[in-house]
Design a protein around this motif. Structure first.
Motif: not given
Length: 332
Positions: A50-63
């Motif tokens: 989901p796009d939301e997953t990509l946005e979450t990683i962009r927000r927090h930088r590290v996964a």
């Protein structure tokens, strides 16, 4: 401190849960932000990434990411490929080092595979020309070639590595690998204090089988890197003990590089070491170097002692038993 957590499919929730317990035991104060990817996400959201997953990683930088299932020859495109391209995670880094207690034919293997992560055949640009004929595009650009080779040299400089080997097939793919090789030579000139060599990829594979200890840092394009990184993992015990990381200019995703093993999912038999070591790499990346080093030391001690190991490591233990040993050896 917040880290994104993608549990993934199959054994993913089990091995990532173990990693979370060990990170906590190492004294790291963090919050895990859940994000969906894989078969579960496809069923819940109609989309495996989901796009939301990509946005979450962009927000927090590290996964930190568990294994995700990719259907073979059908269904959706590889989640890993989409994740790397969507976040421009252009550098895959696979450390490969001999571990104590793991029986392998080689000793003293200590090398790094650096793989360009966004282009080449592995990018999956394919189309049907006419029925029965499929064309795959192998795209190599100067920008991507230069930045991955520069990344390899910078990595070597920062980690005290002395040699960078560029792997290619420029004798056959004279334009694409020829461009890559020209870029590699130009970047190498900027690092005169680090040895540089260029080798055809088939020669590299032959030499890895004969004596992998001669290599230090290997850098190559996407598909070559996919094959060689797994080959190198086999030199030290397999995908179950090797960590992986994907770096971009702004984000980083750390992941177990093995499959989702649906045949043993939910049975408590999975080996979590690959994702645990990936978590250690993540901690080092964010400045928690002491915690990361202690986790790595615990892995080595646990393997050497041989207590509580899972079946793939020669024991008769479970995910729970090896996790307990990793925590005990971490705090001992």
């Amino acid at each position: 401190m917040k880290f994104v957590m993608i549990e993934g499919d199959g054994i993913g929730p089990e091995v990532t849960r173990a990693a979370c317990e060990i990170v906590k035991a190492a004294g790291v104060r963090n919050e895990w932000v859940p994000a969906a990817a894989g078969l579960g996400a496809a069923e819940q959201f109609g989309e495996p990434l989901p796009d939301e997953t990509l946005e979450t990683i962009r927000r927090h930088r590290v996964a930190l990411k568990g294994p995700c299932t990719t259907p073979v020859g059908k269904g959706y495109r590889s989640i890993n490929v989409r994740l790397r391209q969507g976040l421009d995670l252009y550098a895959s880094v696979r450390p490969v080092k001999t571990l104590p207690g793991v029986k392998v034919p080689y000793t003293d293997v200590d090398l790094i595979v650096v793989r360009e992560n966004t282009e080449g055949l592995y990018a999956g640009l394919e189309h049907v020309v006419v029925p029965g004929v499929v064309e795959s595009l192998r795209v190599i650009t100067k920008n991507a070639a230069e930045r991955i080779v520069r990344y390899a040299f910078e990595f070597a400089r920062q980690h005290g590595r002395r040699r960078v080997t560029f792997c290619h097939k420029a004798d056959v793919m004279r334009l694409s690998d020829g461009l890559f090789l020209d870029c590699a030579r130009a970047v190498a000139d900027e690092f005169p204090f680090i040895q540089f060599e260029e080798k055809p990829i088939d020669n590299v594979c032959l030499e890895l089988a004969m004596d992998p200890t001669r290599f230090d840092v290997l850098v190559m394009e996407n598909l070559f890197g996919d094959v060689v990184s797994d080959l190198c993992a086999g030199l030290v015990g397999g995908l179950g003990v090797v960590p992986g990381a994907n770096f971009g200019a702004r984000c980083a995703v750390f992941e177990a590089v093995h499959g989702s093993a649906p045949d043993i999912a939910g049975k408590g038999l999975a080996n979590p070491i690959a994702v645990v070591r990936s978590a250690a790499m993540m901690l080092d990346h964010v400045g928690e170097r002491d915690a990361g080093a202690r986790i790595e030391a615990s892995v080595a001690k646990t393997l050497q002692r041989g207590i509580g190991l899972t079946r793939d490591l020669g024991g008769d233990g479970t995910t729970a038993t090896i996790t307990r040993e990793l925590i005990a050896n971490l705090t001992a």
